[in-house]
Design a protein around this motif. Structure first.
Motif, PDB file in Angstrom:
ATOM      1  N   HIS A 368       1.407 -10.682   5.384  1.00 14.68           N
ATOM      2  CA  HIS A 368       0.518  -9.551   5.132  1.00 14.68           C
ATOM      3  C   HIS A 368       1.349  -8.285   5.255  1.00 14.68           C
ATOM      4  CE1 HIS A 368      -3.253  -7.197   5.221  1.00 14.68           C
ATOM      5  NE2 HIS A 368      -3.839  -8.308   4.812  1.00 14.68           N
ATOM      6  N   ILE A 369       0.795  -7.163   4.863  1.00 16.61           N
ATOM      7  CA  ILE A 369       1.479  -5.889   5.037  1.00 16.61           C
ATOM      8  C   ILE A 369       1.508  -5.534   6.518  1.00 16.61           C
ATOM      9  CG2 ILE A 369       1.380  -3.416   4.560  1.00 16.61           C
ATOM     10  CD1 ILE A 369       0.090  -4.071   1.912  1.00 16.61           C
ATOM     11  N   GLN A 370       2.680  -5.194   7.001  1.00 14.41           N
ATOM     12  CA  GLN A 370       2.822  -4.731   8.376  1.00 14.41           C
ATOM     13  C   GLN A 370       2.890  -3.203   8.358  1.00 14.41           C
ATOM     14  OE1 GLN A 370       2.516  -6.989  10.649  1.00 14.41           O
ATOM     15  NE2 GLN A 370       2.625  -8.670   9.161  1.00 14.41           N
ATOM     16  N   ILE A 371       1.900  -2.543   8.941  1.00 18.52           N
ATOM     17  CA  ILE A 371       1.786  -1.088   8.829  1.00 18.52           C
ATOM     18  C   ILE A 371       2.200  -0.413  10.134  1.00 18.52           C
ATOM     19  CG2 ILE A 371       0.226   0.829   8.382  1.00 18.52           C
ATOM     20  CD1 ILE A 371      -1.502  -1.099   6.812  1.00 18.52           C
ATOM     21  N   ASP A 375       5.283   4.545   8.258  1.00 18.66           N
ATOM     22  CA  ASP A 375       5.545   3.722   7.077  1.00 18.66           C
ATOM     23  C   ASP A 375       4.911   4.361   5.846  1.00 18.66           C
ATOM     24  OD1 ASP A 375       5.787   1.644   5.190  1.00 18.66           O
ATOM     25  OD2 ASP A 375       5.706   0.145   6.787  1.00 18.66           O
ATOM     26  N   GLU A 376       5.641   4.333   4.718  1.00 17.46           N
ATOM     27  CA  GLU A 376       5.078   4.904   3.492  1.00 17.46           C
ATOM     28  C   GLU A 376       3.820   4.162   3.052  1.00 17.46           C
ATOM     29  OE1 GLU A 376       6.795   4.216  -0.355  1.00 17.46           O
ATOM     30  OE2 GLU A 376       8.195   2.730   0.433  1.00 17.46           O
ATOM     31  N   TYR A 377       3.666   2.906   3.486  1.00 16.77           N
ATOM     32  CA  TYR A 377       2.516   2.139   3.042  1.00 16.77           C
ATOM     33  C   TYR A 377       1.215   2.616   3.684  1.00 16.77           C
ATOM     34  CZ  TYR A 377       6.119  -0.711   1.033  1.00 16.77           C
ATOM     35  OH  TYR A 377       7.200  -1.126   0.302  1.00 16.77           O
ATOM     36  N   ALA A 379       0.174   5.316   3.136  1.00 11.90           N
ATOM     37  CA  ALA A 379      -0.406   6.126   2.065  1.00 11.90           C
ATOM     38  C   ALA A 379      -1.522   5.399   1.343  1.00 11.90           C
ATOM     39  CB  ALA A 379       0.684   6.528   1.065  1.00 11.90           C
ATOM     40  N   MET A 380      -1.417   4.074   1.227  1.00 18.45           N
ATOM     41  CA  MET A 380      -2.445   3.359   0.468  1.00 18.45           C
ATOM     42  C   MET A 380      -3.782   3.357   1.201  1.00 18.45           C
ATOM     43  SD  MET A 380      -1.561  -0.705   0.776  1.00 18.45           S
ATOM     44  CE  MET A 380       0.215  -0.557   0.719  1.00 18.45           C
ATOM     45  N   TRP A 381      -3.737   3.489   2.536  1.00 18.99           N
ATOM     46  CA  TRP A 381      -4.986   3.484   3.295  1.00 18.99           C
ATOM     47  C   TRP A 381      -5.549   4.898   3.488  1.00 18.99           C
ATOM     48  CZ3 TRP A 381      -4.884  -1.249   2.522  1.00 18.99           C
ATOM     49  CH2 TRP A 381      -3.839  -2.081   2.887  1.00 18.99           C
ATOM     50  N   ASP A 382      -4.703   5.907   3.324  1.00 17.32           N
ATOM     51  CA  ASP A 382      -5.087   7.291   3.613  1.00 17.32           C
ATOM     52  C   ASP A 382      -5.860   7.873   2.432  1.00 17.32           C
ATOM     53  OD1 ASP A 382      -5.353   9.907   4.298  1.00 17.32           O
ATOM     54  OD2 ASP A 382      -3.233  10.245   4.763  1.00 17.32           O
ATOM     55  N   CYS A 383      -7.175   7.978   2.579  1.00 15.65           N
ATOM     56  CA  CYS A 383      -8.021   8.421   1.470  1.00 15.65           C
ATOM     57  C   CYS A 383      -7.856   9.906   1.155  1.00 15.65           C
ATOM     58  CB  CYS A 383      -9.488   8.117   1.774  1.00 15.65           C
ATOM     59  SG  CYS A 383      -9.823   6.342   1.866  1.00 15.65           S
ATOM     60  N   THR A 384      -7.075  10.641   1.988  1.00 10.80           N
ATOM     61  CA  THR A 384      -6.801  12.044   1.669  1.00 10.80           C
ATOM     62  C   THR A 384      -5.638  12.168   0.687  1.00 10.80           C
ATOM     63  OG1 THR A 384      -5.236  12.348   3.509  1.00 10.80           O
ATOM     64  CG2 THR A 384      -7.587  12.689   3.971  1.00 10.80           C
ATOM     65  N   LYS A 385      -4.882  11.088   0.492  1.00 15.91           N
ATOM     66  CA  LYS A 385      -3.760  11.105  -0.442  1.00 15.91           C
ATOM     67  C   LYS A 385      -4.278  11.019  -1.880  1.00 15.91           C
ATOM     68  CE  LYS A 385      -0.318  10.713   2.629  1.00 15.91           C
ATOM     69  NZ  LYS A 385       0.777  11.687   2.767  1.00 15.91           N
ATOM     70  N   PRO A 386      -3.511  11.521  -2.861  1.00 13.82           N
ATOM     71  CA  PRO A 386      -3.920  11.395  -4.267  1.00 13.82           C
ATOM     72  C   PRO A 386      -4.098   9.927  -4.656  1.00 13.82           C
ATOM     73  CG  PRO A 386      -2.109  12.950  -4.051  1.00 13.82           C
ATOM     74  CD  PRO A 386      -2.266  12.285  -2.710  1.00 13.82           C
ATOM     75  N   LEU A 387      -5.116   9.658  -5.463  1.00 13.83           N
ATOM     76  CA  LEU A 387      -5.454   8.282  -5.822  1.00 13.83           C
ATOM     77  C   LEU A 387      -4.294   7.583  -6.533  1.00 13.83           C
ATOM     78  CD1 LEU A 387      -7.611   6.086  -5.861  1.00 13.83           C
ATOM     79  CD2 LEU A 387      -8.440   7.024  -8.032  1.00 13.83           C
ATOM     80  N   ASN A 388      -3.583   8.295  -7.407  1.00 12.20           N
ATOM     81  CA  ASN A 388      -2.494   7.644  -8.136  1.00 12.20           C
ATOM     82  C   ASN A 388      -1.365   7.206  -7.200  1.00 12.20           C
ATOM     83  OD1 ASN A 388      -1.833  10.416  -7.714  1.00 12.20           O
ATOM     84  ND2 ASN A 388      -0.241  10.275  -9.281  1.00 12.20           N
ATOM     85  N   ILE A 389      -1.114   7.985  -6.133  1.00 13.71           N
ATOM     86  CA  ILE A 389      -0.090   7.606  -5.152  1.00 13.71           C
ATOM     87  C   ILE A 389      -0.537   6.359  -4.395  1.00 13.71           C
ATOM     88  CG2 ILE A 389       1.146   8.310  -3.071  1.00 13.71           C
ATOM     89  CD1 ILE A 389       2.038   9.773  -5.581  1.00 13.71           C
ATOM     90  N   VAL A 393       1.498   2.668  -4.503  1.00 14.28           N
ATOM     91  CA  VAL A 393       2.036   2.009  -3.316  1.00 14.28           C
ATOM     92  C   VAL A 393       1.403   0.633  -3.136  1.00 14.28           C
ATOM     93  CG1 VAL A 393       2.230   2.138  -0.805  1.00 14.28           C
ATOM     94  CG2 VAL A 393       2.578   4.188  -2.186  1.00 14.28           C
ATOM     95  N   PHE A 394       0.087   0.547  -3.317  1.00 10.14           N
ATOM     96  CA  PHE A 394      -0.601  -0.740  -3.182  1.00 10.14           C
ATOM     97  C   PHE A 394      -0.063  -1.748  -4.200  1.00 10.14           C
ATOM     98  CE2 PHE A 394      -3.850  -3.907  -3.769  1.00 10.14           C
ATOM     99  CZ  PHE A 394      -4.422  -4.074  -2.517  1.00 10.14           C
TER     100      PHE A 394
END
Length: 518
Positions: A368-371, A375-377, A379-389, A393-394
């Motif tokens: 699984h992903i280890q967060i 970690d840059e990953y 970003a995929m969970w952070d809903c304040t980040k731009p959707l395309n980013i 990453v995901f």
């Protein structure tokens, strides 16, 4: 010196109306799509009667050999015309695909493999799915025949040309008489999409009369009324009897809505599950409810030794490969191998035998992903980040995880020569937890996993398969999620098993595989 085998694919079809010709187009498109990477010299021969000018022009654009006739030749004559043309042009093997059949991924490679390894078969055919029913030998619907067999047996008998059926019954007896033993092959099934469309146009209300005509000819010739096609033997290139592929978190309503290819190869069925993975996967693998096996929720740290009931890989005898089934750590001793899944520690041994851990680590395998916070990953969970980013990453991380899991499955299945495979992919659970509102992105991952699954089954060629999920999904803001679990899952299979719930599924499988049916 000839470097590659020459294969001709004969497609007899009847045109003259829109529905028949559109069905034939889909058939031919599917043949072209599924044979692009087959290592042979390939030609497609379309023998078409009563065509329209538009259909003939479409065939020319596809670059196939066309043998048109404005008159109706009849199916046996059309088969023979195509086979004869293929033989005169040096074909080593002749495939026949009826124009109302959709061929599965990997079909030609599988049939070639079977016939080259077993030339005494002479004639091999895919499994066939017709109106939800399966046959293990698809006769002339999707098959491959060797040049040697055709030269020895001859073409189909024209006595059956003016009626319906029994041309294949007659031909297989002539194969037997000449020392060949036709076999079904454990590919994904070919799909018979409109089994009565052509005959309805040709015969209309006289179909049964034409059927009786050919049956009488067959009976006079052989003293029998037909063939029990279920008795035709089935050949498999592997020992693999069953592949269970878990789509963790796959929601029944989403699967029902999307155009997934797996739904063509198996029957989609709703199955009662629990609303969390720990309880559901443990119930399926033990066959007992939570109050009996004791796993009621995501109690951490998880230890598989608290489950005192035997798992399915200990109950159904044979060599098992178990990969990424959640809540199986620490790995259990079994006849085969195990790679534990969700809730395994990030360091230490997560396989049985233990030496596999080092091999998988060197492959870059991840459970699984280890967060971590830096970690840059994240970003995929952070809903304040731009959707395309977040999407980017995901995609990058999970495509790597899925690819490494597929690689591990193929490698270990080959090394251990297993009878049963159970592997779980958890990407749908992840994407719906964090991107539930992004329905386009979620759908993309369902379609991606569908393609991965179809390709994996085409490569492994198990006799049967099951696609199973442990729960579905619903909208939620709990704990920062956008989606969370709900009870109810999917069950897609080519087996005659339709369980009500996960515990039923366990017992039905045990009954099937221990009851002398395999």
């Amino acid at each position: 010196m000839k470097l590659k085998d020459r294969v001709a694919i004969v497609v007899p079809c009847l045109g003259g109306n829109l529905k028949l010709e559109e069905t034939a187009k889909k058939c031919i498109e599917r043949i072209l799509e599924t044979t692009r990477n087959v290592d042979c010299e390939l030609e497609i021969i379309v023998v078409v009667d009563e065509y329209t000018d538009e259909f003939l022009e479409w065939l020319r654009e596809k670059g196939v050999f066309i043998h048109p006739s404005k008159d109706r030749r009849g199916f046996v004559l059309a088969y023979n015309h195509g086979i004869n043309f293929a033989m005169k042009h040096g074909a080593d093997y002749v495939a026949i695909v009826n124009s109302d059949v959709l061929v599965p991924e990997g079909w030609l490679k599988a049939l070639l493999n079977a016939l080259k390894k077993n030339p005494h078969f002479g004639w091999v055919a895919c499994k066939m799915k017709t109106n939800g029913n399966y046959t293990t030998f698809g006769t002339l619907g999707c098959c491959l025949i060797s040049r040697e067999a055709i030269e020895k047996v001859g073409l189909l008998d024209l006595d059956f040309n003016d009626g319906q059926g029994f041309d294949d019954d007659d031909w297989i007896r002539r194969f037997w008489i000449n020392g060949f033993m036709p076999h079904g092959v454990t590919t994904l099934p070919a799909i018979h999409v409109h089994p009565s469309l052509t005959f309805d146009k040709i015969y209309g209300e006289k179909r049964f009369e034409r059927f009786r005509r050919n049956q009488q000819i067959f009976q006079q010739k052989w003293g029998e009324t037909g063939t029990d096609w279920s008795k035709i033997p089935v050949w498999s290139p592997t020992k693999l009897k069953l592949a269970i592929i878990g789509w963790d978190g796959a929601d029944f309503d989403v699967v029902k809505m999307l155009p997934l290819e797996m739904k063509e190869y198996g029957i989609l069925h709703y199955i009662d599950t629990y609303d969390n993975s720990a309880t559901s996967w443990t119930s399926f693998t033990t066959g007992v409810p939570p109050k009996v096996h004791g796993v009621l929720d995501f109690k951490r740290p998880f230890d598989s030794r608290i489950v005192k009931h035997p798992r399915i890989w200990h109950v159904i005898e044979g060599r098992w490969g178990v990969i990424n089934v959640p809540f199986t750590w620490p790995p259990q001793k079994l006849n085969g191998f195990m790679v534990t899944g969700l809730e395994s520690p990030t360091k230490g041994i997560y396989t049985y035998p233990s030496g596999l851990t080092k091999i998988l680590n060197e492959m870059g395998y991840k459970i699984h992903i280890q967060i971590r916070k830096d970690d840059e990953y994240c970003a995929m969970w952070d809903c304040t980040k731009p959707l395309n980013i977040r999407r980017e990453v995901f995609d990058r991380e999970w495509k790597d995880i899925v690819a490494k899991r597929v690689k591990a499955v193929k490698l270990l299945t080959k090394i251990y020569q297993i009878d049963y495979l159970f592997v779980v992919f958890s990407v749908l659970d992840a994407v719906q937890h964090w991107f539930y509102d992004d329905r386009e992105f979620v759908a993309k991952w369902y379609l991606y996993l569908d393609r991965i699954t179809v390709k994996l089954l085409a490569d492994l060629q198990p006799r049967n398969f099951i696609i199973l999920s442990d729960h579905g999904f619903k909208r939620s803001d709990l704990g920062g999620y956008r989606g969370d679990h709900r009870s109810g899952g999917i069950w897609i299979t080519d087996l005659p098993i339709r369980p009500k719930n996960l515990e039923d599924a366990f017992h039905e499988l045990v009954k099937f595989y221990r009851g002398g049916l395999v």
